[in-house]
Structure formats: C-alpha cells, structure tokens
Design a protein around this motif. Structure first.
Motif, PDB file in Angstrom:
ATOM      1  N   LEU A 120       8.322 -17.150  -0.082  1.00 10.40           N
ATOM      2  CA  LEU A 120       7.885 -17.657   1.281  1.00 10.40           C
ATOM      3  C   LEU A 120       8.349 -19.215   1.115  1.00 10.40           C
ATOM      4  O   LEU A 120       7.764 -20.015   0.234  1.00 10.40           O
ATOM      5  N   LYS A 121       8.898 -19.544   1.993  1.00 10.98           N
ATOM      6  CA  LYS A 121       9.369 -21.124   1.954  1.00 10.98           C
ATOM      7  C   LYS A 121       8.920 -21.640   3.367  1.00 10.98           C
ATOM      8  O   LYS A 121       9.111 -21.323   4.321  1.00 10.98           O
TER       9      LYS A 121
ATOM     10  N   ARG B 291       5.112  -8.634  -2.685  1.00 10.75           N
ATOM     11  CA  ARG B 291       4.925  -7.858  -1.748  1.00 10.75           C
ATOM     12  C   ARG B 291       4.020  -6.526  -1.802  1.00 10.75           C
ATOM     13  O   ARG B 291       4.069  -6.113  -2.984  1.00 10.75           O
TER      14      ARG B 291
ATOM     15  N   LEU C 120      -0.161 -16.475   6.700  1.00  9.98           N
ATOM     16  CA  LEU C 120       1.045 -15.795   6.787  1.00  9.98           C
ATOM     17  C   LEU C 120       0.992 -14.634   5.340  1.00  9.98           C
ATOM     18  O   LEU C 120       1.755 -13.628   5.615  1.00  9.98           O
ATOM     19  N   ALA C 121       0.371 -14.864   4.716  1.00 10.40           N
ATOM     20  CA  ALA C 121       0.040 -13.609   3.422  1.00 10.40           C
ATOM     21  C   ALA C 121      -0.553 -12.527   4.038  1.00 10.40           C
ATOM     22  O   ALA C 121      -0.178 -11.403   3.923  1.00 10.40           O
TER      23      ALA C 121
ATOM     24  N   TRP D  29       2.099 -10.941   6.362  1.00  8.37           N
ATOM     25  CA  TRP D  29       3.271 -10.025   5.651  1.00  8.37           C
ATOM     26  C   TRP D  29       3.025  -9.144   4.480  1.00  8.37           C
ATOM     27  O   TRP D  29       3.988  -8.908   3.891  1.00  8.37           O
TER      28      TRP D  29
ATOM     29  N   ALA E   4       9.237 -11.464  -3.094  1.00  6.29           N
ATOM     30  CA  ALA E   4       9.800 -12.483  -2.025  1.00  6.29           C
ATOM     31  C   ALA E   4       9.551 -14.032  -2.174  1.00  6.29           C
ATOM     32  O   ALA E   4       8.660 -14.295  -3.098  1.00  6.29           O
TER      33      ALA E   4
ATOM     34  N   LEU F 194      10.732 -16.154   5.252  1.00  9.53           N
ATOM     35  CA  LEU F 194      10.379 -15.181   4.103  1.00  9.53           C
ATOM     36  C   LEU F 194      11.713 -14.514   3.574  1.00  9.53           C
ATOM     37  O   LEU F 194      12.246 -14.148   4.284  1.00  9.53           O
TER      38      LEU F 194
ATOM     39  N   LEU G   7       1.404 -10.534   1.443  1.00  5.48           N
ATOM     40  CA  LEU G   7       1.830 -11.120   0.125  1.00  5.48           C
ATOM     41  C   LEU G   7       0.709 -11.587  -0.835  1.00  5.48           C
ATOM     42  O   LEU G   7      -0.358 -11.945  -0.123  1.00  5.48           O
TER      43      LEU G   7
ATOM     44  N   CYS H 158       6.382 -14.779  -4.474  1.00  4.07           N
ATOM     45  CA  CYS H 158       5.299 -13.782  -4.037  1.00  4.07           C
ATOM     46  C   CYS H 158       5.394 -12.480  -4.245  1.00  4.07           C
ATOM     47  O   CYS H 158       6.553 -12.011  -4.304  1.00  4.07           O
TER      48      CYS H 158
ATOM     49  N   ASP I  42      11.814 -12.043   7.120  1.00  2.00           N
ATOM     50  CA  ASP I  42      10.993 -12.456   8.033  1.00  2.00           C
ATOM     51  C   ASP I  42      10.844 -13.825   8.198  1.00  2.00           C
ATOM     52  O   ASP I  42      11.191 -14.725   7.529  1.00  2.00           O
TER      53      ASP I  42
END
Length: 307
Positions: A73-74, A65, A41-42, A45, A71, A112, A47, A63, A103
């Motif tokens: 990230l969950k 960006r 995911l990083a 996106w 942001a 996100l 991150l 995180c 996102d």
C-alpha cells in the motif's frame, strides 16, 4: 481482516522526517492523518499492515491480503505523483517486468501494488545480476507505445530537475564544491539538454536506479517499481545500470559494451554520451558519501568529457 494492530508502523519518526524533507512542514497534518487513512483503505481492500518500507515521496506499507497474498500500500501527499505513476504502470500493464497495480484511490494518492517475490533490490542481489535480465527489462520498458493521454512530461523537464538538484547539492557541501567546478556542472547540463532533444520517443521509467529494480526470481527476472515517467531517449533509462559497480574507467567501458550486447536496440554511443553528462550527479553522491575515491575520480574524469 481490516483494522491494524496498534504496533503497526504506519508513520514512524524516520518516515515522517523523509516526507518533511521532501515536501516541507506543510506535510505534517497529512502525516498525522495517515493512520486513519490507512485504516479506511485497509477495511476497504482487506489488508493488514505488516511493516513499513522506505520511500522519499510516499509512505509504503507491506500488507497481508485476505486471500493470503501480500501487497504494498503506497500513499503520497501529492495525488499528482500517484496519478502519474498509475498512468505509467497502466501503460506497462502487459509486461511482467513492471510491478502491477491491484487497486487505486487516486484522489487519496493511494496505490495498492503487488508485492514482488523474493523482492530484494538489484543493488543487494548476491552475485550480481545477469545482464540478459537487464536487457529484457530495458526492452520491455521501451516497447510500449507512448500513450496519447495523459501527456507525460518530456525528458528535458527531467534533466532540468536533475541539474537543479546537482546545483543545490554542490553548494550544500564544501567537500563537493572543492572537487566540482561550476563550469563542469553547467557544461554537463547543456550537453544533457542537447541530448534530451533527441527525436526518438519512448515512455521512460525516469528513475531506474538499483533500489527501484527488484529481483522477481529466475522465471520473472527484474521488476521495476516507482516510476517517475517521462518521454524521450530510451538510452537515458540505462544510465544507472551502466554505472553499477563501476570503480575504474575500464569497468565502465566493459559495462557499456556488455549492456549493448545484451539489449536489443540500445544505442551504445548515446548511452556513453548520457553517462558523461550525468556523471557529475553520481560524483556528488560518491563525494558526499565517502569523500574523494577512485570511483569519484573516475566519474569526474568521465564528466569532463561531456559536451
């Protein structure tokens, strides 16, 4: 910007314990796979993980960006939780009093979210919180139409969950059981279920306690995070605020009166009725944390007025 440094706390021991406590041992493989999931995911996106945040049903990571902003990230092992939260935040997307979704990958249980600045929880804000900020938050929460799709659970389901937790917590500690008779819990439960049948319908945050409300600064005010949405009586969302920093019965009366004054449309009588029915839950937390106290006595006295 993509791959995380080796020292980044994707899944530390404390976070793993909280998730295992919430979801059981079956969550262990998900925890093991989380670093790889976060890495993917990083990359997608843009991150870089900075630090971990506390959560019981998810792992949240602060995180950086690629554009220099922050942001959160969950990720949750239960994608249904992420989907429900995403749907609720989408319904509130026009309100600055709710955290924004940047996102999502719902099959992965990933959201996100914007990082709120300065971002400290309501419970730790120096000097307390202006009541007009609370009023704005409650008004914004309940101003949106209840979406037809998806269908959010009714408040009665939330009440059932709360009182299932109360019964478990009461039995888990002798100190709590000694001060909290079974009939008081049952009377409170029945009264809460009666209140939950109220015909007024609003989209509720459902978990609006002091750690789920952040300081968005003087221009933005309070910002709610981590909704567990349901549909029902808007007065329910105000209960935690009504008990904030309450020690004596006089504190509670003044608090409710001030909240009604600063919140358009808040029904003070229904708020008091909800507080009486949910007071046993707050009393348990107080008894488990520090034993009998002036605050626990106040909460138990309030609970005896339920029904």
């Amino acid at each position: 910007m993509g791959r995380m440094a080796q020292h980044d706390p994707i899944m530390d021991a404390a976070a793993r314990r909280r998730l295992v406590k919430r979801f059981g041992p079956a969550v262990e493989p998900w925890c093991d796979d989380l670093p790889a999931t976060v890495a993917a995911l990083a990359d997608r996106w843009g991150l870089r993980v900075r630090s971990g945040l506390v959560g019981n049903t998810s792992r949240a990571l602060l995180c950086d960006r690629a554009d220099g902003t922050s942001a959160v990230l969950k990720l949750t092992p239960d994608p249904a939780i992420a989907a429900e939260e995403h749907a609720a935040l989408s319904a509130w997307s026009a309100s600055p009093q709710l955290v924004s979704v940047l996102d999502a990958d719902l099959p992965l249980g990933a959201l996100l979210l914007e990082a709120i600045e300065p971002g400290g929880p309501l419970a730790r804000r120096p000097g307390g919180v202006p009541l007009r900020w609370m009023g704005v938050l409650l008004r914004e929460l309940h101003a949106v139409p209840v979406p037809a799709e998806p269908e959010f659970p009714p408040l009665t389901a939330k009440v059932d969950a709360i009182f299932s937790s109360i019964n478990w917590q009461r039995l888990a500690g002798e100190e709590v059981a000694r001060h909290l008779p079974v009939d008081l819990v049952e009377r409170s439960r029945n009264a809460a279920l009666d209140l939950a049948e109220y015909p007024a319908r609003a989209l509720l945050h459902g978990d609006l306690h002091a750690d789920n409300v952040l300081d968005g600064g003087p221009d933005r005010g309070l910002v709610a995070i981590d909704p567990r949405p349901c549909v029902g009586d808007p007065a329910f969302d105000a209960v935690d605020f009504a008990f904030l920093r309450v020690t004596r019965s006089g504190d509670f009366d003044r608090r409710v009166a001030s909240m009604v004054r600063y919140t358009d449309g808040l029904d003070g009588d229904r708020l008091v009725a909800w507080c009486r029915t949910i007071a046993v839950f707050f009393a348990i937390r107080e008894l488990r944390r520090s034993g009998p106290s002036e605050r626990s006595d106040t909460l138990l006295a309030l609970a005896k007025e339920a029904g």
